[in-house]
Design a protein around this motif. Structure first.
Motif, short mmCIF file in Angstrom:
data_model
loop_
_atom_site.label_atom_id
_atom_site.label_comp_id
_atom_site.label_asym_id
_atom_site.label_seq_id
_atom_site.Cartn_x
_atom_site.Cartn_y
_atom_site.Cartn_z
N CYS A 1 9.95 -9.38 4.97
CA CYS A 1 10.21 -10.95 4.86
C CYS A 1 10.69 -11.18 6.42
CB CYS A 1 11.25 -11.06 3.82
SG CYS A 1 11.64 -12.94 3.85
N LEU A 2 10.02 -12.08 6.90
CA LEU A 2 10.18 -12.70 8.45
C LEU A 2 10.80 -13.76 8.44
CD1 LEU A 2 6.59 -12.01 9.33
CD2 LEU A 2 8.33 -10.33 9.60
N LEU B 1 8.21 -16.27 4.53
CA LEU B 1 7.11 -15.79 5.50
C LEU B 1 7.28 -14.22 5.17
CD1 LEU B 1 4.68 -16.85 7.18
CD2 LEU B 1 6.10 -16.31 9.16
N PHE B 2 6.18 -13.57 4.89
CA PHE B 2 5.86 -12.25 4.67
C PHE B 2 4.74 -11.62 5.70
CE2 PHE B 2 7.96 -13.37 1.03
CZ PHE B 2 8.80 -12.33 0.83
N ASP B 3 4.93 -10.64 6.20
CA ASP B 3 3.78 -9.47 6.69
C ASP B 3 3.03 -9.11 5.72
OD1 ASP B 3 3.20 -8.03 9.46
OD2 ASP B 3 3.28 -6.60 7.88
N SER B 4 1.63 -9.11 5.95
CA SER B 4 0.72 -8.73 5.11
C SER B 4 0.60 -7.32 4.70
CB SER B 4 -0.81 -9.30 5.33
OG SER B 4 -0.63 -10.76 5.81
N THR C 1 -2.68 -12.21 8.96
CA THR C 1 -1.61 -11.16 9.23
C THR C 1 -0.28 -11.40 8.34
OG1 THR C 1 -1.06 -12.27 11.21
CG2 THR C 1 -2.69 -10.44 11.38
N MET C 2 -0.03 -12.96 8.14
CA MET C 2 1.16 -13.21 7.44
C MET C 2 0.83 -14.20 6.24
SD MET C 2 3.57 -14.21 10.74
CE MET C 2 2.29 -15.36 11.25
N ASN D 1 -1.75 -17.12 6.66
CA ASN D 1 -1.98 -17.90 7.74
C ASN D 1 -3.53 -17.79 8.15
OD1 ASN D 1 -2.05 -15.16 8.82
ND2 ASN D 1 -0.88 -15.54 10.58
#
Length: 326
Positions: A223-224, A215-218, A202-203, A198
């Motif tokens: 997994c979001l 979508l993942f947190d960096s 951050t993602m 993004n």
């Protein structure tokens, strides 16, 4: 919405990439000649001539002074963006599948394919003073990948980590200082075709052959969100200004000749980032979408397809006025 069609490739598009300002669009394809375009009107600025095989990956640095390409001719090439001249050629042990400049542009990473009895490896090189001698210089770091090859790669925060996506669906986080794996997750069941951050890094969103984008947190690789479709997802991008994700894909290229464009589902699909619900589709390509990218200002996006065309879509005012009911 009438897209601008860019036709400068003879073979399917493999990757498209905007520079930071968004005035230039870089495209690579299964032909040996990457193209550079003006994104505003689709005029071709020039070509990068030198490869002898399919160009799998392309990247441009933060200041748009250097371009990097990796190809099936087992070379990574660094180009001068202004003149199109080759600055340096880095020989690899097999076809170069992914590449990327670090944020500082002091380093670059690339990964090779598992072929010719060579196993996949991730290599980090110093490109600060890149010149003709870069091919003879030793890599800063080499990480052998014995099992499942790397199909997509990103730089982590502060150039201290690498995030790699693999053909079995694994996502791994690597410490660049010692080459050790920090953590890995296996949320996907199919090959990861693409990963994109993004706006603030951050993602990141992944696109996979298992018919989903996630979508993942960096930092934690948690997994979001998950965006489900009924066909393989080849590429996904996050809007820099709205909570939107656009997915591109379609059935496998080998099956395209046996079905119509309607059945093949080659349209780009818009999902809400948070609610995971689809709210729009845009048709156009006569084959699967292989790469997708949002313009840095969020007002347009581009797709590159198996049909060899790059399509630049300027989004209508109604797209920005649309409000999600919740």
């Amino acid at each position: 919405m009438k897209p601008i069609l860019l036709h400068g490739h003879e073979r399917p598009i493999t990757q498209i990439k905007y520079n930071r300002e968004g005035d230039l669009l870089f495209s690579s394809a299964k032909d040996p000649t990457p193209n550079v375009w003006y994104s505003i009107n689709g005029e071709r600025l020039g070509t990068l001539n030198g490869h002898t095989g399919a160009v799998w990956t392309i990247d441009v640095n933060w200041t748009t002074t250097r371009v990097m390409t990796g190809a099936a001719d087992s070379t990574l090439r660094i180009w001068d963006c202004e003149t199109g001249a080759i600055i340096g050629v880095v020989p690899a042990i097999s076809a170069v599948r992914t590449c990327g400049f670090s944020y500082s542009a002091n380093m670059a990473v690339y990964s090779t394919d598992t072929q010719l009895k060579q196993q996949c490896e991730i290599a980090v090189i110093d490109v600060r003073n890149a010149d003709e001698s870069i091919g003879d210089a030793n890599a800063i770091l080499k990480i052998p990948i014995p099992q499942y090859k790397v199909t997509s790669i990103l730089w982590g925060a502060l150039d201290e980590t690498l995030i790699s996506g693999h053909e079995n669906g694994d996502i791994c986080l690597w410490d660049i200082r010692n080459g050790k794996k920090i953590t890995s997750v296996s949320d996907h069941t199919g090959s990861i075709n693409d990963m994109q951050f993004n706006k603030d890094g951050t993602m990141f969103v992944t696109a996979s052959k298992d018919n989903t984008a996630k979508l993942f947190d960096s930092e934690s690789l948690m997994c979001l969100k998950a965006y489900k479709t009924e066909r393989p997802v080849n590429s996904a991008a996050i809007s820099p200004i709205l909570d939107h994700v656009v997915l591109g894909g379609g059935q496998d290229a080998m099956d395209v000749t046996t079905t119509s464009t309607r059945v093949g589902k080659f349209d780009s699909r818009f999902f809400h980032l948070v609610f995971e619900e689809e709210f729009g589709r845009i048709k156009g390509h006569f084959g699967p979408i292989n790469s997708i990218a949002f313009h840095p200002d969020g007002k347009s996006y581009s797709t590159g397809g198996e049909d060899g065309y790059v399509r630049v879509h300027n989004l209508d005012p109604s797209y920005f006025e649309f409000c999600f009911d919740y």
